[in-house]
Write a protein that holds these residues in place. Structure first.
Motif, PDB file in Angstrom:
ATOM      1  N   SER A 158      -9.084   5.847  -2.261  1.00 12.37           N
ATOM      2  CA  SER A 158      -8.478   4.670  -2.503  1.00 12.37           C
ATOM      3  C   SER A 158      -8.361   4.068  -3.650  1.00 12.37           C
ATOM      4  O   SER A 158      -9.626   4.351  -4.437  1.00 12.37           O
ATOM      5  CB  SER A 158      -8.888   3.866  -1.373  1.00 12.37           C
ATOM      6  OG  SER A 158      -8.482   2.613  -1.335  1.00 12.37           O
ATOM      7  N   SER A 159      -7.552   3.358  -4.297  1.00 10.34           N
ATOM      8  CA  SER A 159      -7.655   2.584  -5.394  1.00 10.34           C
ATOM      9  C   SER A 159      -8.169   1.129  -5.399  1.00 10.34           C
ATOM     10  O   SER A 159      -8.608   0.400  -6.278  1.00 10.34           O
ATOM     11  CB  SER A 159      -6.160   2.233  -5.993  1.00 10.34           C
ATOM     12  OG  SER A 159      -5.381   1.494  -5.030  1.00 10.34           O
ATOM     13  N   THR A 160      -8.625   0.947  -4.097  1.00 11.85           N
ATOM     14  CA  THR A 160      -9.764  -0.305  -3.704  1.00 11.85           C
ATOM     15  C   THR A 160     -10.666  -0.036  -2.646  1.00 11.85           C
ATOM     16  O   THR A 160     -10.718   0.874  -2.003  1.00 11.85           O
ATOM     17  CB  THR A 160      -8.560  -1.433  -3.030  1.00 11.85           C
ATOM     18  OG1 THR A 160      -9.286  -2.487  -3.187  1.00 11.85           O
ATOM     19  CG2 THR A 160      -7.952  -0.879  -1.661  1.00 11.85           C
ATOM     20  N   SER A 161     -11.781  -0.867  -3.055  1.00  6.68           N
ATOM     21  CA  SER A 161     -12.947  -0.610  -1.897  1.00  6.68           C
ATOM     22  C   SER A 161     -12.418  -1.044  -0.542  1.00  6.68           C
ATOM     23  O   SER A 161     -11.518  -1.822  -0.566  1.00  6.68           O
ATOM     24  CB  SER A 161     -14.100  -1.427  -2.482  1.00  6.68           C
ATOM     25  OG  SER A 161     -14.059  -2.654  -2.239  1.00  6.68           O
ATOM     26  N   THR A 193     -13.744   5.111  -3.768  1.00  2.00           N
ATOM     27  CA  THR A 193     -12.718   4.252  -4.634  1.00  2.00           C
ATOM     28  C   THR A 193     -12.496   5.020  -5.899  1.00  2.00           C
ATOM     29  O   THR A 193     -13.473   5.459  -6.620  1.00  2.00           O
ATOM     30  CB  THR A 193     -13.599   2.929  -4.816  1.00  2.00           C
ATOM     31  OG1 THR A 193     -13.619   2.297  -3.470  1.00  2.00           O
ATOM     32  CG2 THR A 193     -12.510   2.027  -5.560  1.00  2.00           C
ATOM     33  N   TYR A 221       0.952  -1.181   0.093  1.00  5.23           N
ATOM     34  CA  TYR A 221      -0.055  -0.058   0.108  1.00  5.23           C
ATOM     35  C   TYR A 221       0.819   1.228   0.071  1.00  5.23           C
ATOM     36  O   TYR A 221       1.683   1.309   0.952  1.00  5.23           O
ATOM     37  CB  TYR A 221      -0.932  -0.042   1.151  1.00  5.23           C
ATOM     38  CG  TYR A 221      -2.019  -0.621   1.202  1.00  5.23           C
ATOM     39  CD1 TYR A 221      -3.261  -0.383   0.763  1.00  5.23           C
ATOM     40  CD2 TYR A 221      -2.074  -2.066   1.389  1.00  5.23           C
ATOM     41  CE1 TYR A 221      -4.544  -1.178   0.666  1.00  5.23           C
ATOM     42  CE2 TYR A 221      -3.092  -2.993   1.502  1.00  5.23           C
ATOM     43  CZ  TYR A 221      -4.239  -2.362   1.121  1.00  5.23           C
ATOM     44  OH  TYR A 221      -5.428  -3.240   0.988  1.00  5.23           O
ATOM     45  N   GLU A 263      -2.173  -5.486  -9.552  1.00  2.00           N
ATOM     46  CA  GLU A 263      -3.427  -5.471  -8.584  1.00  2.00           C
ATOM     47  C   GLU A 263      -2.787  -5.609  -7.010  1.00  2.00           C
ATOM     48  O   GLU A 263      -3.756  -5.758  -6.263  1.00  2.00           O
ATOM     49  CB  GLU A 263      -4.333  -6.555  -8.860  1.00  2.00           C
ATOM     50  CG  GLU A 263      -3.680  -8.043  -8.856  1.00  2.00           C
ATOM     51  CD  GLU A 263      -4.561  -9.220  -9.393  1.00  2.00           C
ATOM     52  OE1 GLU A 263      -4.665 -10.233  -8.788  1.00  2.00           O
ATOM     53  OE2 GLU A 263      -5.302  -9.028 -10.253  1.00  2.00           O
ATOM     54  N   LYS A 275      -1.761  -1.026  -3.943  1.00  2.00           N
ATOM     55  CA  LYS A 275      -2.958  -0.266  -3.717  1.00  2.00           C
ATOM     56  C   LYS A 275      -2.516   1.206  -3.430  1.00  2.00           C
ATOM     57  O   LYS A 275      -1.147   1.302  -2.667  1.00  2.00           O
ATOM     58  CB  LYS A 275      -3.758  -0.756  -3.067  1.00  2.00           C
ATOM     59  CG  LYS A 275      -4.542  -2.208  -3.392  1.00  2.00           C
ATOM     60  CD  LYS A 275      -5.021  -3.123  -2.535  1.00  2.00           C
ATOM     61  CE  LYS A 275      -5.515  -4.233  -3.268  1.00  2.00           C
ATOM     62  NZ  LYS A 275      -4.670  -5.293  -3.680  1.00  2.00           N
ATOM     63  N   GLU A 316     -12.071  -4.508   0.107  1.00  2.00           N
ATOM     64  CA  GLU A 316     -10.899  -5.433  -0.644  1.00  2.00           C
ATOM     65  C   GLU A 316      -9.654  -4.942  -0.030  1.00  2.00           C
ATOM     66  O   GLU A 316      -8.564  -5.461  -0.277  1.00  2.00           O
ATOM     67  CB  GLU A 316     -10.753  -5.071  -1.940  1.00  2.00           C
ATOM     68  CG  GLU A 316     -11.936  -5.551  -2.964  1.00  2.00           C
ATOM     69  CD  GLU A 316     -12.125  -4.824  -4.414  1.00  2.00           C
ATOM     70  OE1 GLU A 316     -12.257  -5.693  -5.298  1.00  2.00           O
ATOM     71  OE2 GLU A 316     -11.984  -3.534  -4.573  1.00  2.00           O
TER      72      GLU A 316
END
Length: 196
Positions: free
Chosen positions: A163-166, A189, A135, A151, A154, A169
């Protein structure tokens, strides 16, 4: 070349994929096609100098993550760990819970997350045999920093709670820490293209 000095912004309207700006007491309308204004917005750095309260929030997240891991007897709680083989980059925290099938997560904290930093961490993560996901946590971030191709990497930004992720996740420890702070329950997100 014709120059017009904008003295006032009187109205903004989105219609049919175009952005209309009414300026100079309505005497002039500027019309931007969607592609032009999105390109314009993506070129504006969102990563201006972080404010003191954003830096304090960033430091709080780092400290609280370490405390959380120690309180729950994580299998791995390390500080200041090299990112892959890049001697110049360091994870400020590397955590692995004691749960079965847990993932080792590296956290790199920076006042500003730029696409160049994200690219370097992404490359280091591919070479890393110890850290499985990472991260990037910043007080501010350039929009392109969210368009990371890996992937397992993040990005999280204090400014705008993005954030690049929910939250579903995110690593459980990160979400637990963020949920203790006001304003993080509705983390925004950012889509993979970095445009909001």
């Amino acid at each position: 070349m014709h120059e017009v000095r904008v003295e006032s912004l009187d109205g903004i309207k989105l219609t049919g994929g175009e952005l209309w700006l009414s300026v100079n007491a309505g005497s002039l309308n500027l019309i931007f096609p969607r592609e032009v204004w999105q390109e314009l917005l993506s070129g504006i750095p969102d990563a201006e100098e972080p404010r003191p309260e954003e830096l304090a929030e960033l430091d709080w997240i780092r400290r609280r993550l370490a405390e959380h891991a120690r309180e729950r007897s994580f299998a791995t709680v390390l500080e200041d760990v090299a990112c892959g083989e890049d001697a110049g980059l360091r994870y400020h925290l590397v955590l692995r819970s004691s749960e079965p099938f847990a993932v080792t997560t590296g956290y790199h904290f920076a006042p500003v997350i730029g696409r160049d930093l994200a690219g370097r961490i992404e490359e280091a993560l591919r070479e890393d045999r110890f850290v499985e996901q990472a991260y990037l946590v910043g007080a501010t971030a350039e929009p392109r920093a969210f368009s990371i191709g890996d992937e397992n990497l993040k990005a999280l930004c204090v400014r705008g709670r993005r954030s690049s992720t929910s939250r579903f996740e995110m690593s459980p420890e990160l979400w637990k820490v963020l949920s203790e702070r006001p304003g993080w329950s509705n983390v925004k997100t950012v889509p993979p293209d970095g445009r909001e």
